[in-house]
Scaffold this active site. Sequence first.
Site, short mmCIF file in Angstrom:
data_model
loop_
_atom_site.label_atom_id
_atom_site.label_comp_id
_atom_site.label_asym_id
_atom_site.label_seq_id
_atom_site.Cartn_x
_atom_site.Cartn_y
_atom_site.Cartn_z
N HIS A 115 0.83 -1.20 0.00
CA HIS A 115 0.00 0.00 0.00
C HIS A 115 0.87 1.26 0.00
O HIS A 115 0.62 2.20 -0.76
CB HIS A 115 -0.91 0.02 1.23
CG HIS A 115 -2.16 -0.80 1.07
ND1 HIS A 115 -2.12 -2.16 0.86
CD2 HIS A 115 -3.48 -0.46 1.11
CE1 HIS A 115 -3.36 -2.62 0.77
NE2 HIS A 115 -4.20 -1.62 0.91
N HIS A 174 1.27 -4.04 9.24
CA HIS A 174 2.66 -3.74 8.92
C HIS A 174 3.38 -3.18 10.14
O HIS A 174 2.76 -2.52 10.99
CB HIS A 174 2.77 -2.71 7.80
CG HIS A 174 2.49 -3.26 6.44
ND1 HIS A 174 3.29 -4.20 5.84
CD2 HIS A 174 1.49 -3.00 5.55
CE1 HIS A 174 2.79 -4.51 4.65
NE2 HIS A 174 1.70 -3.80 4.46
#
Length: 355
Positions: A115, A174
């Site tokens: 992303h 993440h």
Amino acid sequence: MDLLHSNGVLIIQHLQRDYRAYQDFLNFMSHVGDPRNIFSIYFPLWFQLNQVVGTKMIWVAVIGDWFNLIFKWILFGHRPYWWVQETMIYPNQSSPCLEQFPITCETGPGSPSGHAMGSSCVWYVMVTAALSYTVRWKDKSAVTLHRLTWSFLWSIFWIIQISVCISRVFIATHFPHQVILGVFAGILVAQAFEHTPAIQTASLRMYMKTNLFLFIFALGFYLVLKLLDIDLLWSVPKAKKWCANPDWINIDTTPFAGLVRNLGALFGLGLGINSEMFITSCKGKNSCKISFRILCIAASLATLQLYNFITIPTYTEYLFYILSFCKSAAMPLTVVALVPYCVHSLMRTTEKKLN
């Protein structure tokens, strides 16, 4: 790495505890950074405004996501939501509790963040494209305006990137170092394409050769390491094991799903740009008209939203990949050739009636 991961977990806990009031905004920013938005929102807008920028955007997105896949396979990055469950650094099974969300349980390796990388590379292309128009201003007041525009656009760029990064860390998909690596890797890929004008004149054969190379290299890399008893899909069982809700596991987040989606988009772009429909509509006299471009943008965005209602069956993995490729190829083909040709035909018919 344990020290880096454990400190990252502390940051995630801090965000989830002290910034819960911003949960909706952070979830929204995570969706903003979704690489799939490139094909369904950013590309339709920019291609009709500037075909050079739109073409570059697809190339940057595809090559950037391909590098992201290779980096993930090389770096073997863990994701926080499963790392805290498996690490042995916490004594007496006192592992930290990280909250999970419906968009947490991605199945691929975590480093670098896809992303963050996709968002930074595409927004870099958009910002530099917008600034290229202001560079031509020569008079003194225009130079001042250019500097203000430069400061404003790059501020927006970094606000969006930081927000996307924080959102990915907040949902525990993440670690902080993974999103930072993703942002700078994306910028490097985008900057590299500032010096590759050949993509603007690439033939369909060139698109097919590029697709074939990307696929064969990725598949070959996977098979060679598999022969060496290294499973590059090691992260999928971990995601399935430690995801709080099995319904949150999506085959669309697996490494090969992203590869197939991007190859389909690149093939669709090549097919569209080298089609007679594109040449007739986007290279004709109507292509310079503002009304033509506005109609193409509106029709493209509306049509692509309909693609979201197409549900690809997931019970057979190979069928999913084939249909995903076809769906991804259809999206840029629609934007580049089908919609402009329909709008061009409609305008030509209207002009004939008026005459």
